[in-house]
Design a protein around this motif. Structure first.
Motif, PDB file in Angstrom:
ATOM      1  N   LEU A  34       0.857  -1.328  -0.074  1.00 39.31           N
ATOM      2  CA  LEU A  34       0.015  -0.006  -0.056  1.00 39.31           C
ATOM      3  C   LEU A  34       0.917   1.286  -0.087  1.00 39.31           C
ATOM      4  O   LEU A  34       0.375   2.378  -0.369  1.00 39.31           O
ATOM      5  CB  LEU A  34      -0.945   0.086   1.154  1.00 39.31           C
ATOM      6  CG  LEU A  34      -2.241  -1.120   1.292  1.00 39.31           C
ATOM      7  CD1 LEU A  34      -2.887  -0.951   2.490  1.00 39.31           C
ATOM      8  CD2 LEU A  34      -2.870  -0.926   0.040  1.00 39.31           C
ATOM      9  N   PHE A  35       2.039   1.101   0.234  1.00 36.76           N
ATOM     10  CA  PHE A  35       2.886   2.301   0.653  1.00 36.76           C
ATOM     11  C   PHE A  35       4.322   2.310   0.039  1.00 36.76           C
ATOM     12  O   PHE A  35       4.753   1.198  -0.452  1.00 36.76           O
ATOM     13  CB  PHE A  35       3.240   2.541   2.031  1.00 36.76           C
ATOM     14  CG  PHE A  35       1.898   2.709   3.134  1.00 36.76           C
ATOM     15  CD1 PHE A  35       1.411   4.036   3.003  1.00 36.76           C
ATOM     16  CD2 PHE A  35       1.463   1.787   3.686  1.00 36.76           C
ATOM     17  CE1 PHE A  35       0.208   4.221   3.812  1.00 36.76           C
ATOM     18  CE2 PHE A  35       0.193   1.877   4.266  1.00 36.76           C
ATOM     19  CZ  PHE A  35      -0.556   2.933   4.456  1.00 36.76           C
ATOM     20  N   PRO A  36       4.822   3.320  -0.468  1.00 37.16           N
ATOM     21  CA  PRO A  36       6.149   3.190  -0.992  1.00 37.16           C
ATOM     22  C   PRO A  36       7.113   2.595  -0.127  1.00 37.16           C
ATOM     23  O   PRO A  36       7.198   2.614   1.236  1.00 37.16           O
ATOM     24  CB  PRO A  36       6.462   4.901  -1.371  1.00 37.16           C
ATOM     25  CG  PRO A  36       5.582   5.496  -0.590  1.00 37.16           C
ATOM     26  CD  PRO A  36       4.609   4.702  -0.150  1.00 37.16           C
ATOM     27  N   ALA A  37       8.442   2.628  -0.746  1.00 42.15           N
ATOM     28  CA  ALA A  37       9.534   1.833   0.206  1.00 42.15           C
ATOM     29  C   ALA A  37       9.893   2.657   1.405  1.00 42.15           C
ATOM     30  O   ALA A  37      10.388   2.397   2.423  1.00 42.15           O
ATOM     31  CB  ALA A  37      10.853   1.742  -0.794  1.00 42.15           C
ATOM     32  N   GLU A  38       9.930   4.067   1.032  1.00 39.49           N
ATOM     33  CA  GLU A  38      10.284   5.114   2.148  1.00 39.49           C
ATOM     34  C   GLU A  38       9.427   4.788   3.623  1.00 39.49           C
ATOM     35  O   GLU A  38       9.988   4.665   4.619  1.00 39.49           O
ATOM     36  CB  GLU A  38      10.191   6.318   1.750  1.00 39.49           C
ATOM     37  CG  GLU A  38      11.293   6.798   0.710  1.00 39.49           C
ATOM     38  CD  GLU A  38      10.260   6.669  -0.815  1.00 39.49           C
ATOM     39  OE1 GLU A  38      10.331   7.595  -1.408  1.00 39.49           O
ATOM     40  OE2 GLU A  38       9.767   5.635  -0.990  1.00 39.49           O
ATOM     41  N   VAL A  39       8.018   4.554   3.298  1.00 37.89           N
ATOM     42  CA  VAL A  39       7.279   4.224   4.375  1.00 37.89           C
ATOM     43  C   VAL A  39       7.517   2.871   4.773  1.00 37.89           C
ATOM     44  O   VAL A  39       7.191   2.564   6.211  1.00 37.89           O
ATOM     45  CB  VAL A  39       5.684   4.433   3.834  1.00 37.89           C
ATOM     46  CG1 VAL A  39       4.772   4.221   5.165  1.00 37.89           C
ATOM     47  CG2 VAL A  39       5.504   6.077   3.451  1.00 37.89           C
ATOM     48  N   PHE A  40       7.724   2.086   4.051  1.00 39.77           N
ATOM     49  CA  PHE A  40       7.991   0.499   4.530  1.00 39.77           C
ATOM     50  C   PHE A  40       9.160   0.537   5.536  1.00 39.77           C
ATOM     51  O   PHE A  40       9.059  -0.038   6.490  1.00 39.77           O
ATOM     52  CB  PHE A  40       8.212  -0.191   3.511  1.00 39.77           C
ATOM     53  CG  PHE A  40       8.729  -1.368   3.798  1.00 39.77           C
ATOM     54  CD1 PHE A  40       7.604  -2.538   4.151  1.00 39.77           C
ATOM     55  CD2 PHE A  40      10.034  -2.147   3.663  1.00 39.77           C
ATOM     56  CE1 PHE A  40       8.013  -3.793   4.612  1.00 39.77           C
ATOM     57  CE2 PHE A  40      10.271  -3.197   4.027  1.00 39.77           C
ATOM     58  CZ  PHE A  40       9.358  -4.391   4.483  1.00 39.77           C
ATOM     59  N   ALA A  41       9.995   1.359   5.372  1.00 38.77           N
ATOM     60  CA  ALA A  41      11.072   1.451   6.077  1.00 38.77           C
ATOM     61  C   ALA A  41      11.049   1.776   7.748  1.00 38.77           C
ATOM     62  O   ALA A  41      11.585   1.157   8.542  1.00 38.77           O
ATOM     63  CB  ALA A  41      12.284   2.491   5.765  1.00 38.77           C
ATOM     64  N   LEU A  42       9.845   2.382   7.755  1.00 39.73           N
ATOM     65  CA  LEU A  42       9.273   2.736   9.207  1.00 39.73           C
ATOM     66  C   LEU A  42       8.738   1.537   9.911  1.00 39.73           C
ATOM     67  O   LEU A  42       9.150   1.177  11.209  1.00 39.73           O
ATOM     68  CB  LEU A  42       8.281   3.855   9.156  1.00 39.73           C
ATOM     69  CG  LEU A  42       8.531   5.284   8.610  1.00 39.73           C
ATOM     70  CD1 LEU A  42       7.577   6.187   8.501  1.00 39.73           C
ATOM     71  CD2 LEU A  42       9.829   5.929   9.629  1.00 39.73           C
ATOM     72  N   ILE A  43       7.827   0.900   9.324  1.00 40.78           N
ATOM     73  CA  ILE A  43       7.516  -0.311   9.919  1.00 40.78           C
ATOM     74  C   ILE A  43       8.484  -1.569  10.059  1.00 40.78           C
ATOM     75  O   ILE A  43       8.441  -2.382  11.066  1.00 40.78           O
ATOM     76  CB  ILE A  43       6.168  -0.864   9.239  1.00 40.78           C
ATOM     77  CG1 ILE A  43       5.568  -2.102  10.068  1.00 40.78           C
ATOM     78  CG2 ILE A  43       6.497  -1.718   7.869  1.00 40.78           C
ATOM     79  CD1 ILE A  43       4.263  -2.312   9.493  1.00 40.78           C
ATOM     80  N   SER A  44       9.365  -1.656   9.042  1.00 38.57           N
ATOM     81  CA  SER A  44      10.565  -2.545   9.382  1.00 38.57           C
ATOM     82  C   SER A  44      11.589  -2.164  10.450  1.00 38.57           C
ATOM     83  O   SER A  44      11.923  -3.133  11.139  1.00 38.57           O
ATOM     84  CB  SER A  44      11.434  -2.750   8.062  1.00 38.57           C
ATOM     85  OG  SER A  44      12.173  -1.383   7.827  1.00 38.57           O
ATOM     86  N   ILE A  45      11.623  -0.831  10.876  1.00 39.92           N
ATOM     87  CA  ILE A  45      12.442  -0.501  11.998  1.00 39.92           C
ATOM     88  C   ILE A  45      11.694  -0.982  13.277  1.00 39.92           C
ATOM     89  O   ILE A  45      12.016  -1.332  14.296  1.00 39.92           O
ATOM     90  CB  ILE A  45      12.691   0.972  11.923  1.00 39.92           C
ATOM     91  CG1 ILE A  45      13.860   1.242  10.792  1.00 39.92           C
ATOM     92  CG2 ILE A  45      13.248   1.612  13.492  1.00 39.92           C
ATOM     93  CD1 ILE A  45      14.160   2.711  10.489  1.00 39.92           C
ATOM     94  N   GLY A  46      10.108  -0.582  13.231  1.00 42.07           N
ATOM     95  CA  GLY A  46       9.598  -0.925  14.466  1.00 42.07           C
ATOM     96  C   GLY A  46       9.517  -2.389  14.737  1.00 42.07           C
ATOM     97  O   GLY A  46       9.440  -2.638  15.839  1.00 42.07           O
ATOM     98  N   ALA A  47       9.349  -3.150  13.692  1.00 43.34           N
ATOM     99  CA  ALA A  47       9.193  -4.570  13.988  1.00 43.34           C
ATOM    100  C   ALA A  47      10.724  -5.390  14.229  1.00 43.34           C
ATOM    101  O   ALA A  47      10.795  -6.452  14.729  1.00 43.34           O
ATOM    102  CB  ALA A  47       9.031  -5.387  12.665  1.00 43.34           C
ATOM    103  N   VAL A  48      11.687  -4.543  14.359  1.00 43.18           N
ATOM    104  CA  VAL A  48      12.965  -4.938  14.965  1.00 43.18           C
ATOM    105  C   VAL A  48      12.907  -5.691  16.410  1.00 43.18           C
ATOM    106  O   VAL A  48      13.607  -6.551  16.674  1.00 43.18           O
ATOM    107  CB  VAL A  48      14.063  -3.805  14.952  1.00 43.18           C
ATOM    108  CG1 VAL A  48      15.360  -4.091  15.720  1.00 43.18           C
ATOM    109  CG2 VAL A  48      14.497  -3.308  13.628  1.00 43.18           C
TER     110      VAL A  48
END
Length: 430
Positions: A237-251
């Motif tokens: 649903l979102f571009p790669a820049e936004v995906f980076a945020l959830i990938s950081i949260g899931a760390v």
């Protein structure tokens, strides 16, 4: 060697590996653009998804078969698993390359621009044997030493390339080499570690492994995909820049596994022996001790991490990614609520069909809730849907295990200790 020594050795290796992973983003966010960093995270999402599907639970069949077959069966078990993973990896890599045009825009562009992405995915599936072969064979110390060494080598190599070149293509090439080395070392373990009988093939034993693994492979894949569903929803649903945020949260999910996975890997071999001998009382005690240890180790740290998340995100990932902190806190809430889970135990009880049912329901819930949450509340809604399904699945599995052992869920959870630990943790966090 005692359960404590086994789990401690693996936990130390896990801490070193996580520390290495924590160091990498500190460098990468400062030498890659936001888009490239998002693509780097997207590569790992694809690799993790392939790892959930294509190994087909075969590496973990070693935990079940090593205690149950004669010693001369070890080379055949390892040889079968190596061959299976070789073909599984090739299938994963080729499938990703062939399906690139049909994927979402960000992923399609990434695979089309970097042929090393499907190559890395193929090698990473093959290398999954390395993560279980030694510990399943009773050599946790050797496994821990190898994990520490490879983590340090990988981190140094990626840091040097990021600083000197600062290019995603170069990072992907290093990752391919690293995955190939891991697979080679796993093969070397089977061939040269004492008793040095090499590796062989046994088609009858292969059939038994695949039969045992089949239901667990489906259940395990569904379970792991459930954990990634929110990230795939965001990636679509979102571009790669936004995906980076959830990938950081899931760390933080990986951080919790630093404690959970070593303890679980150390519990499964003795639990298998106890269940094979029919000693359900001691099996119950072992599971309860494991859950008590995870409660006491995880809760205080998760409370500290929840409070410090905004500052930690800014420190590690820079202010550019500060919006990932609330997402990280939501993930922590889910982890706190599911510390004493039972999903990993189903394999020891040969409850593959139950695992499939639980994982299927939870994957469906996770996708629906994450998608609805993303539409209504953005990234926060996607994470909330994911953690809700996580909690449901873990306690559903625990109820199944309690019924098989003829005890209460409260006994497996060490409820008296858990209540005191949760109260103390909440007070300290406040």
């Amino acid at each position: 060697m005692s359960l404590l020594k086994h789990s401690s050795a693996l936990a130390v290796a896990g801490v070193v590996e996580y520390a290495a992973q924590l160091l990498l983003p500190v460098v990468l966010v400062r030498h890659l653009s936001v888009e490239e960093f998002g693509e780097y995270r997207l590569v790992w999402l694809v690799a993790s998804t392939a790892l959930a599907i294509f190994p087909f639970f075969m590496p973990r069949t070693l935990f079940y078969f090593f205690p149950r077959i004669p010693a001369d069966g070890r080379p055949r078990l390892i040889g079968n698993t190596v061959l299976f993973l070789l073909f599984a990896g090739l299938l994963a890599g080729f499938g990703l390359w062939a399906a690139a045009d049909a994927m979402s825009g960000a992923l399609s562009a990434l695979v089309s621009a970097h042929i090393t992405v499907p190559v890395f995915v193929a090698l990473w599936v093959m290398a999954s044997l390395f993560d279980t072969v030694a510990v399943a064979d009773g050599r946790a110390i050797l496994q821990a030493q190898a994990m520490i060494f490879l983590s340090l080598v990988r981190t140094v190599a990626l840091v040097v390339v990021a600083v000197s070149v600062g290019d995603l293509a170069s990072l992907l090439l290093v990752m391919c080499v690293f995955a190939a080395v891991k697979f080679a070392l796993a093969i070397g373990y089977g061939a040269w570690v004492p008793p040095r009988r090499g590796i062989r093939l046994d088609w009858n034993l292969m059939r038994q492994q695949v039969t045992y693994a089949a239901s667990f492979a489906v259940g395990d894949a569904l379970f792991l995909l459930r954990g990634q569903a929110d990230q795939w929803v965001v990636a679509s649903l979102f571009p790669a820049e936004v995906f980076a945020l959830i990938s950081i949260g899931a760390v933080v999910m990986g951080l919790a596994n630093l404690v959970k996975q070593p303890m679980r890997n150390a519990i499964l071999p003795p639990l298998g022996h106890l269940l094979a001998s029919g000693d359900t009382h001691k099996a119950t005690e072992l599971i309860a001790r494991g859950n008590a240890a995870m409660i006491m180790l995880l809760l205080p740290f998760l409370a500290w991490l929840f409070v410090c998340a905004p500052d930690l995100v800014s420190l590690v990932y820079t202010e550019t990614y500060r919006d990932a902190a609330p997402l990280m806190q939501l993930y922590i809430v889910g982890l706190v609520a599911s510390v004493a889970g039972g999903g990993y135990l189903l394999a020891a009880f040969d409850a593959g069909r139950v695992a499939v049912v639980i994982s299927t329901v939870n994957l469906f819930l996770s996708i629906v809730l994450s998608f609805a949450g993303a539409q209504l509340f953005g990234l926060h809604g996607a994470v909330a849907g994911s953690i809700a399904s996580l909690i449901i699945g873990e306690y559903w599995a625990l109820m199944v295990i309690a019924r098989k052992l003829g005890c209460s869920v409260w006994r497996l959870c060490e409820v008296n200790l858990a209540v005191r630990a949760y109260v103390a943790t909440a007070c300290s966090a406040a």
